[in-house]
Each structure stands twice: as structure tokens, then as C-alpha cells.
Motif scaffolding. Structure first.
Motif, PDB file in Angstrom:
ATOM      1  N   ILE A 259      48.825   7.283  -1.511  1.00  2.97           N
ATOM      2  CA  ILE A 259      49.949   7.665  -2.367  1.00  2.97           C
ATOM      3  C   ILE A 259      51.172   7.902  -1.495  1.00  2.97           C
ATOM      4  O   ILE A 259      51.075   8.498  -0.422  1.00  2.97           O
ATOM      5  N   THR A 260      52.325   7.430  -1.977  1.00  2.98           N
ATOM      6  CA  THR A 260      53.567   7.628  -1.246  1.00  2.98           C
ATOM      7  C   THR A 260      54.692   7.976  -2.212  1.00  2.98           C
ATOM      8  O   THR A 260      54.622   7.648  -3.387  1.00  2.98           O
ATOM      9  N   ASN A 261      55.696   8.643  -1.665  1.00  2.00           N
ATOM     10  CA  ASN A 261      56.891   8.918  -2.457  1.00  2.00           C
ATOM     11  C   ASN A 261      58.068   8.068  -1.987  1.00  2.00           C
ATOM     12  O   ASN A 261      59.213   8.339  -2.321  1.00  2.00           O
ATOM     13  N   ILE A 262      57.778   7.022  -1.227  1.00  2.00           N
ATOM     14  CA  ILE A 262      58.804   6.081  -0.789  1.00  2.00           C
ATOM     15  C   ILE A 262      59.126   5.165  -1.973  1.00  2.00           C
ATOM     16  O   ILE A 262      58.213   4.638  -2.618  1.00  2.00           O
ATOM     17  N   PRO A 263      60.395   4.955  -2.279  1.00  2.00           N
ATOM     18  CA  PRO A 263      60.740   4.064  -3.388  1.00  2.00           C
ATOM     19  C   PRO A 263      60.169   2.656  -3.179  1.00  2.00           C
ATOM     20  O   PRO A 263      60.184   2.132  -2.066  1.00  2.00           O
ATOM     21  N   THR A 264      59.680   2.060  -4.241  1.00  3.78           N
ATOM     22  CA  THR A 264      59.023   0.757  -4.164  1.00  3.78           C
ATOM     23  C   THR A 264      59.945  -0.321  -3.611  1.00  3.78           C
ATOM     24  O   THR A 264      59.501  -1.179  -2.842  1.00  3.78           O
ATOM     25  N   ASP A 265      61.219  -0.276  -3.956  1.00  3.19           N
ATOM     26  CA  ASP A 265      62.144  -1.303  -3.469  1.00  3.19           C
ATOM     27  C   ASP A 265      62.443  -1.162  -1.972  1.00  3.19           C
ATOM     28  O   ASP A 265      62.977  -2.081  -1.357  1.00  3.19           O
ATOM     29  N   SER A 266      62.092  -0.047  -1.368  1.00  2.07           N
ATOM     30  CA  SER A 266      62.302   0.154   0.064  1.00  2.07           C
ATOM     31  C   SER A 266      61.122  -0.328   0.908  1.00  2.07           C
ATOM     32  O   SER A 266      61.235  -0.451   2.120  1.00  2.07           O
ATOM     33  N   ILE A 267      59.990  -0.572   0.276  1.00  6.06           N
ATOM     34  CA  ILE A 267      58.775  -0.959   1.011  1.00  6.06           C
ATOM     35  C   ILE A 267      58.763  -2.462   1.221  1.00  6.06           C
ATOM     36  O   ILE A 267      58.784  -3.234   0.257  1.00  6.06           O
ATOM     37  N   SER A 268      58.725  -2.867   2.496  1.00  4.52           N
ATOM     38  CA  SER A 268      58.670  -4.299   2.793  1.00  4.52           C
ATOM     39  C   SER A 268      57.238  -4.768   3.024  1.00  4.52           C
ATOM     40  O   SER A 268      56.912  -5.917   2.709  1.00  4.52           O
ATOM     41  N   ASN A 269      56.377  -3.935   3.574  1.00  6.29           N
ATOM     42  CA  ASN A 269      54.967  -4.272   3.799  1.00  6.29           C
ATOM     43  C   ASN A 269      54.101  -3.046   3.569  1.00  6.29           C
ATOM     44  O   ASN A 269      54.480  -1.935   3.948  1.00  6.29           O
ATOM     45  N   SER A 270      52.950  -3.269   2.991  1.00  6.29           N
ATOM     46  CA  SER A 270      51.941  -2.213   2.886  1.00  6.29           C
ATOM     47  C   SER A 270      50.595  -2.866   3.168  1.00  6.29           C
ATOM     48  O   SER A 270      50.179  -3.774   2.450  1.00  6.29           O
ATOM     49  N   ILE A 271      49.953  -2.416   4.222  1.00  7.96           N
ATOM     50  CA  ILE A 271      48.744  -3.086   4.704  1.00  7.96           C
ATOM     51  C   ILE A 271      47.632  -2.075   4.952  1.00  7.96           C
ATOM     52  O   ILE A 271      47.842  -1.037   5.591  1.00  7.96           O
ATOM     53  N   LEU A 272      46.451  -2.396   4.457  1.00  9.15           N
ATOM     54  CA  LEU A 272      45.242  -1.651   4.770  1.00  9.15           C
ATOM     55  C   LEU A 272      44.512  -2.416   5.860  1.00  9.15           C
ATOM     56  O   LEU A 272      44.283  -3.629   5.736  1.00  9.15           O
ATOM     57  N   PHE A 273      44.166  -1.730   6.944  1.00  9.12           N
ATOM     58  CA  PHE A 273      43.342  -2.304   7.995  1.00  9.12           C
ATOM     59  C   PHE A 273      41.938  -1.759   7.781  1.00  9.12           C
ATOM     60  O   PHE A 273      41.747  -0.549   7.737  1.00  9.12           O
TER      61      PHE A 273
END
Length: 160
Positions: A66-80
Motif C-alpha cells: 500500500i502506498t500514498n503516492i499519487p498514481t500518476d506519479s508512479i512510473s514503475n512498480s515492481i515486485l522481486f
């Protein structure tokens, strides 16, 4: 009376030596003892993960971040992610919905007894957020063990 005073003085010196040795050992280890190493004081924590317990063998499980970073600010989200049978981590890009990023572990696709994972978000101008972190703020993958559900509930019945 003199004997009691000498005895008290000896105990005081021994306790001081034990305290001093303990202080030296923990100060050189570079971190907090194990139970406290995942408590990191951050000025502004932006990414959260609370693992669900327990993980049962042979069942699908959701791994949520869970994050409170705005969705339009996220360029990558990766699970390793890796299992005990994998040598290296595999990358799984995730798309979020209202700050929730979810990976569904399927034991048919990735059979395992142990899984390890960590999550990274890149936002904006090279801002990186990761979870889980240790006491020094370094990335430490979560290691989770799968257990047999029958044995788990039998043990719970014995405890209750």
C-alpha cells in the motif's frame, strides 16, 4: 558488615563489566538485535507492507503493498520474487488501484516451501521507495515459510 560491603562492591563491579561487554558487542554489530531490526524511523514513509500470517501450503495468497503516492506519479512498480527452488529473483511489474498493489502467489505456477520478496516503486524524478527495510534503512527481502494447514490448526487447538 565489612564482608557485606565487599560482597556488594564485587557484584557491582561484575554487573558493570557485563554491561560494558554487552555495550561493546552490540555497538560493533552495526544494528539492533533481531526483534527490533525492522523498526525503522523514517521522516516520511510512503510504502507499507504488512504480511499476513500464516501462509498455507497449496493455497493461493495475495501479497499486498500500500502506498500514498499519487498514481500518476508512479512510473514503475515492481515486485522481486523468488522461491527456494529459484536461484535469482524474478521481476513482476504490478499495476496499482487506489494505492493498493497486489501480487497473487499461485502454488501451481511457483511450487515452494519458502518464498522471498521485496517491492520497489519508482516515482517522479528518480525517487525510489522500497519495502521491507531494516534498521539501517537498507532493503531486506521478506522470507516466508509455508506451513501445513492441518498441523497449524491442530497446534492452535492445543494452545487454546
Amino acid at each position: 558488615m565489612r564482608i557485606i560491603y565487599n560482597y556488594f562492591n564485587l557484584i557491582l563491579k561484575i554487573n558493570f563489566i557485563i554491561f560494558l561487554l554487552t555495550y561493546i558487542i552490540f555497538s560493533q554489530s552495526g544494528g539492533l538485535p533481531y526483534p527490533f531490526q525492522n523498526f525503522v524511523v523514517l521522516k516520511k514513509q510512503r510504502l507499507f507492507h504488512y504480511p499476513k500470517n500464516p501462509l498455507f501450503q497449496g493455497r493461493k495468497h495475495n501479497i499486498d503493498f500500500i502506498t500514498n503516492i499519487p498514481t500518476d506519479s508512479i512510473s514503475n512498480s515492481i515486485l522481486f520474487f523468488k522461491t527456494d527452488s529459484m536461484e535469482t529473483y524474478r521481476e513482476f511489474p504490478l499495476t496499482g488501484s487506489n494505492g493498493l498493489f497486489r501480487f497473487q502467489y499461485d502454488p501451481q505456477l511457483f511450487p515452494a516451501q519458502i518464498i522471498e520478496y521485496f517491492f520497489i516503486i519508482e516515482a517522479g524524478n528518480n525517487d525510489f521507495y522500497a519495502v521491507p527495510l531494516n534498521s539501517k534503512g537498507g532493503l531486506t527481502p521478506t522470507k516466508r515459510y509455508f506451513i501445513d494447514p492441518i498441523l497449524y490448526y491442530q497446534q492452535q487447538m492445543l494452545i487454546d
